[in-house]
Design a protein around this motif. Structure first.
Motif, PDB file in Angstrom:
ATOM      1  N   LYS A 262      11.268  -9.310  -6.464  1.00 35.03           N
ATOM      2  CA  LYS A 262      11.544  -8.582  -5.220  1.00 35.03           C
ATOM      3  C   LYS A 262      10.906  -7.196  -5.247  1.00 35.03           C
ATOM      4  O   LYS A 262      10.374  -6.723  -4.240  1.00 35.03           O
ATOM      5  CB  LYS A 262      13.054  -8.476  -5.012  1.00 35.03           C
ATOM      6  N   GLU A 263      10.969  -6.545  -6.406  1.00 34.91           N
ATOM      7  CA  GLU A 263      10.394  -5.210  -6.508  1.00 34.91           C
ATOM      8  C   GLU A 263       8.882  -5.250  -6.345  1.00 34.91           C
ATOM      9  O   GLU A 263       8.295  -4.427  -5.632  1.00 34.91           O
ATOM     10  CB  GLU A 263      10.764  -4.578  -7.847  1.00 34.91           C
ATOM     11  N   LEU A 264       8.227  -6.196  -6.984  1.00 38.46           N
ATOM     12  CA  LEU A 264       6.782  -6.322  -6.840  1.00 38.46           C
ATOM     13  C   LEU A 264       6.407  -6.603  -5.391  1.00 38.46           C
ATOM     14  O   LEU A 264       5.432  -6.057  -4.866  1.00 38.46           O
ATOM     15  CB  LEU A 264       6.259  -7.443  -7.745  1.00 38.46           C
ATOM     16  N   GLU A 265       7.175  -7.441  -4.749  1.00 37.52           N
ATOM     17  CA  GLU A 265       6.914  -7.817  -3.357  1.00 37.52           C
ATOM     18  C   GLU A 265       7.044  -6.619  -2.425  1.00 37.52           C
ATOM     19  O   GLU A 265       6.315  -6.501  -1.435  1.00 37.52           O
ATOM     20  CB  GLU A 265       7.886  -8.919  -2.936  1.00 37.52           C
ATOM     21  N   SER A 266       7.945  -5.685  -2.755  1.00 37.00           N
ATOM     22  CA  SER A 266       8.197  -4.549  -1.866  1.00 37.00           C
ATOM     23  C   SER A 266       7.289  -3.353  -2.133  1.00 37.00           C
ATOM     24  O   SER A 266       7.192  -2.447  -1.310  1.00 37.00           O
ATOM     25  CB  SER A 266       9.662  -4.098  -2.007  1.00 37.00           C
ATOM     26  N   MET A 267       6.603  -3.336  -3.285  1.00 38.01           N
ATOM     27  CA  MET A 267       5.843  -2.155  -3.682  1.00 38.01           C
ATOM     28  C   MET A 267       4.687  -1.785  -2.750  1.00 38.01           C
ATOM     29  O   MET A 267       4.463  -0.589  -2.493  1.00 38.01           O
ATOM     30  CB  MET A 267       5.337  -2.315  -5.117  1.00 38.01           C
ATOM     31  N   PRO A 268       3.937  -2.737  -2.208  1.00 38.63           N
ATOM     32  CA  PRO A 268       2.823  -2.320  -1.338  1.00 38.63           C
ATOM     33  C   PRO A 268       3.266  -1.482  -0.148  1.00 38.63           C
ATOM     34  O   PRO A 268       2.716  -0.398   0.092  1.00 38.63           O
ATOM     35  CB  PRO A 268       2.210  -3.660  -0.905  1.00 38.63           C
ATOM     36  N   GLN A 269       4.249  -1.941   0.597  1.00 42.06           N
ATOM     37  CA  GLN A 269       4.667  -1.193   1.777  1.00 42.06           C
ATOM     38  C   GLN A 269       5.349   0.113   1.399  1.00 42.06           C
ATOM     39  O   GLN A 269       5.143   1.137   2.054  1.00 42.06           O
ATOM     40  CB  GLN A 269       5.608  -2.035   2.651  1.00 42.06           C
ATOM     41  N   ARG A 270       6.155   0.082   0.338  1.00 40.38           N
ATOM     42  CA  ARG A 270       6.801   1.312  -0.103  1.00 40.38           C
ATOM     43  C   ARG A 270       5.758   2.351  -0.499  1.00 40.38           C
ATOM     44  O   ARG A 270       5.922   3.542  -0.250  1.00 40.38           O
ATOM     45  CB  ARG A 270       7.728   1.015  -1.287  1.00 40.38           C
ATOM     46  N   SER A 271       4.664   1.905  -1.125  1.00 41.80           N
ATOM     47  CA  SER A 271       3.593   2.820  -1.518  1.00 41.80           C
ATOM     48  C   SER A 271       2.870   3.376  -0.302  1.00 41.80           C
ATOM     49  O   SER A 271       2.565   4.577  -0.237  1.00 41.80           O
ATOM     50  CB  SER A 271       2.601   2.093  -2.437  1.00 41.80           C
ATOM     51  N   ILE A 272       2.591   2.525   0.669  1.00 37.67           N
ATOM     52  CA  ILE A 272       1.947   2.974   1.901  1.00 37.67           C
ATOM     53  C   ILE A 272       2.802   4.045   2.581  1.00 37.67           C
ATOM     54  O   ILE A 272       2.279   5.020   3.136  1.00 37.67           O
ATOM     55  CB  ILE A 272       1.715   1.778   2.854  1.00 37.67           C
ATOM     56  N   ASP A 273       4.119   3.888   2.514  1.00 41.79           N
ATOM     57  CA  ASP A 273       5.042   4.796   3.197  1.00 41.79           C
ATOM     58  C   ASP A 273       5.236   6.128   2.477  1.00 41.79           C
ATOM     59  O   ASP A 273       5.673   7.103   3.097  1.00 41.79           O
ATOM     60  CB  ASP A 273       6.410   4.118   3.367  1.00 41.79           C
ATOM     61  N   SER A 274       4.931   6.196   1.168  1.00 42.65           N
ATOM     62  CA  SER A 274       5.318   7.410   0.430  1.00 42.65           C
ATOM     63  C   SER A 274       4.210   8.065  -0.390  1.00 42.65           C
ATOM     64  O   SER A 274       4.356   9.222  -0.797  1.00 42.65           O
ATOM     65  CB  SER A 274       6.484   7.084  -0.513  1.00 42.65           C
ATOM     66  N   ILE A 275       3.104   7.384  -0.642  1.00 40.11           N
ATOM     67  CA  ILE A 275       2.085   7.920  -1.544  1.00 40.11           C
ATOM     68  C   ILE A 275       0.859   8.400  -0.762  1.00 40.11           C
ATOM     69  O   ILE A 275       0.416   7.751   0.178  1.00 40.11           O
ATOM     70  CB  ILE A 275       1.670   6.859  -2.588  1.00 40.11           C
ATOM     71  N   TRP A 276       0.319   9.544  -1.183  1.00 43.72           N
ATOM     72  CA  TRP A 276      -0.959  10.040  -0.666  1.00 43.72           C
ATOM     73  C   TRP A 276      -1.973   9.823  -1.781  1.00 43.72           C
ATOM     74  O   TRP A 276      -1.988  10.517  -2.791  1.00 43.72           O
ATOM     75  CB  TRP A 276      -0.851  11.530  -0.322  1.00 43.72           C
ATOM     76  N   TRP A 277      -2.837   8.822  -1.619  1.00 47.65           N
ATOM     77  CA  TRP A 277      -3.784   8.450  -2.672  1.00 47.65           C
ATOM     78  C   TRP A 277      -4.985   9.393  -2.713  1.00 47.65           C
ATOM     79  O   TRP A 277      -5.439   9.882  -1.669  1.00 47.65           O
ATOM     80  CB  TRP A 277      -4.306   7.027  -2.443  1.00 47.65           C
ATOM     81  N   PRO A 278      -5.532   9.631  -3.895  1.00 50.12           N
ATOM     82  CA  PRO A 278      -6.760  10.433  -4.001  1.00 50.12           C
ATOM     83  C   PRO A 278      -7.977   9.602  -3.587  1.00 50.12           C
ATOM     84  O   PRO A 278      -8.016   8.385  -3.804  1.00 50.12           O
ATOM     85  CB  PRO A 278      -6.824  10.780  -5.492  1.00 50.12           C
ATOM     86  N   PHE A 279      -8.955  10.269  -2.965  1.00 42.68           N
ATOM     87  CA  PHE A 279     -10.227   9.654  -2.600  1.00 42.68           C
ATOM     88  C   PHE A 279     -10.066   8.415  -1.703  1.00 42.68           C
ATOM     89  O   PHE A 279     -10.891   7.507  -1.748  1.00 42.68           O
ATOM     90  CB  PHE A 279     -11.014   9.266  -3.860  1.00 42.68           C
ATOM     91  N   VAL A 280      -8.991   8.374  -0.938  1.00 42.56           N
ATOM     92  CA  VAL A 280      -8.747   7.229  -0.056  1.00 42.56           C
ATOM     93  C   VAL A 280      -8.578   7.714   1.375  1.00 42.56           C
ATOM     94  O   VAL A 280      -7.806   8.649   1.631  1.00 42.56           O
ATOM     95  CB  VAL A 280      -7.481   6.439  -0.487  1.00 42.56           C
ATOM     96  N   GLN A 281      -9.286   7.099   2.305  1.00 40.43           N
ATOM     97  CA  GLN A 281      -9.067   7.336   3.720  1.00 40.43           C
ATOM     98  C   GLN A 281      -7.957   6.377   4.169  1.00 40.43           C
ATOM     99  O   GLN A 281      -8.165   5.176   4.312  1.00 40.43           O
ATOM    100  CB  GLN A 281     -10.353   7.090   4.514  1.00 40.43           C
ATOM    101  N   HIS A 282      -6.784   6.926   4.355  1.00 45.80           N
ATOM    102  CA  HIS A 282      -5.630   6.087   4.665  1.00 45.80           C
ATOM    103  C   HIS A 282      -5.796   5.347   5.985  1.00 45.80           C
ATOM    104  O   HIS A 282      -5.140   4.321   6.195  1.00 45.80           O
ATOM    105  CB  HIS A 282      -4.354   6.936   4.665  1.00 45.80           C
ATOM    106  N   GLY A 283      -6.661   5.856   6.838  1.00 46.31           N
ATOM    107  CA  GLY A 283      -6.895   5.161   8.095  1.00 46.31           C
ATOM    108  C   GLY A 283      -7.557   3.812   7.915  1.00 46.31           C
ATOM    109  O   GLY A 283      -7.509   2.962   8.817  1.00 46.31           O
TER     110      GLY A 283
END
Length: 793
Positions: A262-283
């Motif tokens: 369940k945790e692995l399944e939820s990590m992508p969206q949780r990361s999108i919602d809370s992390i600002w990645w380096p060298f990534v255009q979030h758009g």
């Protein structure tokens, strides 16, 4: 790498010692799982001793009331009742071979995959090890290290006897240091020593469930009666009140399995919602499918979570080769136990300690090693510690500006000193801190505060074009005598700088550099106070392989052809930014011997600690150090970081350098050098772990402008009208590399297995790949095949 199936719970059973009841308790778990109507698979990877006493036979014998639900087997069986490694040694004299670690764990991984395909409904797998946590496998490697690539959740069987508290805790800590997930501890309830009482509190404080069950009856000399009493014991565990203890363990393990999924399944969206990645255009991140969830890593591979289309037979984890050496830091592979132990050793002894006017052994040994026999040998006098490559460059620039100002800045105002500039090369990158950015041109990495200070030459480059090694010079240098592109004799000749110093090209470089510097001085622009270069390869600027002759001539002109033996800097202080290229990344410890000159200051990071923890070292000559010498504090280098020379990083760096020293004499390195020597005819001058014929053939592809490799680094420059860092061409073209071919659960943990994807990064229209320093050649050949199939399609 590790396997994870939604419908199949897999646990590896380790013992805190030999004779602690692993088989008895595993049998109880298997029997209870079967009683709960789960298909059960028991696997004993290695067994020694008489067949009639074998653990896999015991599981079948005493799980017989549910035998239709229990499958039990052993992979490697030896009759000799000794440690597996000794049994294997004795057997070798008969058979002539011993299964390697890769063979063993591949066999286990393939069995798990087989069980997943044969279990139509939720099932349980128990994989029982032999002896204690550090008992050796057939090769002699300890079990804790050998089985780590599988990364299976663990059941630890505690020791209920005298001394068992210590052995159980020690075993747990050994597993913990290697990253294992210890889900539960199970042990016998010995009423005399009562170890379970102490250990229950110990593990409860660490969030780990412990269960204790009554021990089995004493062995009966009468085989029939012994079997009957043992059967009665197992039946009591299931049928009596004790059932609640074993049954709760089963339920708890199932719950832990569900939580992990369940945790692995939820990590992508949780990361999108809370992390600002380096060298990534979030758009450009369109959804969860664009997020790489790394569950674990080992060696050269990540285990990446991917929701498979067919969850009944496919692993939720897919192996991906770490194609960028984790932002150029990996030297010895992920989760290297030697480096982990070095970190733990220093952490346990020191934690972190303040450093000004203090010392400790890890820092002192590292400084001495780098100065006396490392990249600073023969020229460096001092080692200054900082956090990472960018801060190390900030220190280097401060050193150089002070040294230049003391010698040449007497007539400069304070304001003019703030405008001192840097001489360098176009495409340079020295880090993202403001000062390091000021030492480069305006570009995609810079920000509003960036104030580009200096002048940057457009450098000639080296690479394979259409199968031919060529030197490409910029238009500012190109003449009828110096064509834009000219063939090179060989790779070894290109990097034999001493031989090339008296060529017409060297003279052309000299005239060009002098003319530019003369014009800059006449125009009265900002004073240049240091020469800063990334020797041989400029990384973030696009993996630019600079013609080493140009860098050597540039240094000579700047220094006024100072004798290389001089202890005083001349012209401008020379800084080598070897954060990326140093310490064998490109096949040499430092660029100094290749260029034939040493710097006045050099910076080292990334590989320095094997990718485990940040640390940077700025090396300086005595004449640079003397610029800060005096009896006034204001004259000192007033620069530092809270974690300066932190013992953990220093100890890990010492261990990393020791391991690298051994690797330079490894068979794989010698073989790669031999291949390049045969192809090139210039043994020892330049080489790569990548195959020369592969590079040449790649350079002939219609989509490729140029290809080049040194050491562990391979760069492919693709043709693209919008070439540059902002281009998505290489990213899109290489996308199929991420796909796993075949069955993802197989990894074929044997080196070179085809069933993995490649985690890569690009620099605009440049795709690059790099290995660890100890990546097996069989894996590199496999990667070459994947790259070829992708870009030649």
């Amino acid at each position: 790498m590790s396997s994870l199936y939604k419908h199949l719970r897999v646990h590896q059973v380790f013992g805190a010692n030999t004779d602690v009841g692993k088989t008895i308790l595993t049998t109880a778990l298997a029997r209870t799982s079967a009683r709960k109507k789960f298909p059960v698979f028991y696997l004993k990877p290695v067994s020694t001793g008489a067949v009639e006493d074998a653990d896999d036979h015991h599981v079948v014998r005493f799980g017989r009331n549910s035998s239709n639900l229990i499958r039990s087997e052993c992979l490697y069986r030896y009759d000799d009742p000794v440690s597996p490694h000794l049994a294997a040694i004795r057997k070798v004299s008969e058979s002539g071979s011993t299964p390697t670690d890769s063979t063993l764990i591949s066999a286990v991984a393939n069995k798990i995959r087989e069980y997943a395909s044969k279990s139509p409904k939720p099932g349980h797998v128990y994989i029982e090890t032999a002896g204690g946590v550090h008992s050796p496998v057939l090769s002699g490697t300890t079990q804790a290290d050998c089985y780590r690539p599988l990364f299976l959740p663990t059941i630890l069987v505690g020791d209920s006897k005298l001394g068992g508290i210590s052995s159980t805790i020690s075993s747990y800590e050994s597993l913990l240091l290697r990253g294992y997930i210890v889900d539960t501890v199970v042990m016998f309830r010995d009423e005399y020593y009562r170890n379970w009482e102490y250990l229950s509190e110990y593990f409860k404080a660490r969030g780990i469930h412990l269960s204790a069950v009554d021990p089995p009856p004493a062995r009966n000399s009468n085989a029939t009666e012994d079997r009957a009493s043992t059967e009665e014991y197992y039946a009591s565990l299931v049928a009596s009140e004790e059932e609640s203890s074993i049954s709760r363990v089963i339920d708890y393990l199932d719950a832990r399995h569900a939580v992990r999924h369940k945790e692995l399944e939820s990590m992508p969206q949780r990361s999108i919602d809370s992390i600002w990645w380096p060298f990534v255009q979030h758009g450009t991140v369109k959804g969860e499918q664009d997020v790489t969830v790394i569950d674990s890593a080992f060696g050269d591979f990540f285990s990446v979570y991917k929701q498979p289309k067919n969850t009944s037979s496919s692993s939720l984890l897919s192996p991906e080769f770490d194609g960028s050496a984790s932002w150029w830091t990996q030297a010895l592979g992920h989760a290297n136990p030697t480096l982990t132990m070095a970190a733990a050793r220093a952490s346990g002894r020191y934690g972190h300690v303040m450093f000004p006017q203090a010392t400790h052994l890890p820092a002192l040994r590292l400084a001495e090693r780098l100065i006396q026999k490392g990249p600073g040998k023969g020229w460096a006098s001092r080692a200054f510690f900082s956090d990472n490559g960018s801060t190390g460059m900030e220190v280097a620039i401060k050193m150089a500006l002070r040294a230049w100002s003391l010698r040449n800045g007497a007539d400069l105002t304070k304001e003019n000193k703030k405008k001192l500039g840097i001489l360098g090369l176009k495409g340079s990158y020295h880090g993202d801190t403001i000062g390091a950015m000021d030492a480069t041109e305006d570009g995609v990495y810079t920000c509003e505060w960036h104030d580009s200070k200096g002048y940057w030459f457009d450098p000639p480059t080296v690479g394979f074009q259409d199968g031919q090694l060529v030197i490409s010079v910029p238009s500012s240098l190109s003449t009828s005598d110096t064509p834009h592109v000219s063939p090179a004799k060989s790779l070894g000749w290109v990097y034999d700088v001493g031989e090339r110093l008296h060529t017409p090209l060297a003279r052309a470089y000299t005239m060009h550099i002098r003319r530019v510097l003369d014009n800059l001085e006449k125009n009265g622009e900002n004073k240049l106070a240091a020469l800063v270069i990334e020797p041989l390869v400029m990384g973030a600027g696009g993996m630019i392989f600079v013609d080493p002759l140009f860098q050597r001539v540039l240094i000579d002109v700047v220094r006024g052809r100072r004798s290389t033996s001089s202890s005083q800097w001349s012209g401008l202080p020379i800084i080598f930014d070897e954060v990326f290229t140093g310490l064998q990344r490109i096949g040499v410890e430092s660029a100094g011997p290749v260029l034939g000159v040493n710097p006045d200051i050099s910076v080292h990071a990334k590989i320095l600690t094997g990718g485990l923890i940040p640390l940077s070292i700025t090396l300086a000559s005595k004449s640079i150090f003397d610029a800060f010498w005096g009896d006034q504090k204001a004259v000192a280098l007033l620069h530092g970081h809270s974690y300066t020379a932190h013992p953990i990083g220093c100890e890990v760096a010492n261990e990393t350098l020791a391991q690298i020293e051994k690797l330079t004499e490894s068979d794989d390195w010698k073989a790669s050098k031999a291949v390049w020597a045969e192809d090139d005819g210039q043994q020892g001058k330049a080489w790569s772990v990548w195959d020369p014929q592969f590079i040449k053939q790649v350079s002939k592809l219609p989509s490729v402008k140029e290809a080049m490799a040194l050491g562990t680094v391979l760069a492919i420059n693709f043709k693209d009208s919008s070439a540059g860092y902002t281009s998505f061409f290489a990213q899109n073209l290489l996308k199929p590399l991420k796909e796993v071919t075949g069955n993802a659960g197989e990894l074929s943990l044997a080196p070179g297995g085809a069933n993995y994807g490649i985690n890569y990064r690009t620099l605009g229209n440049v795709g690059y790949f790099m290995t660890s320093l100890n990546t097996k050649s069989s894996i590199i050949r496999s990667i070459e095949d994947k790259i070829w199939k992708t870009i030649s399609a």
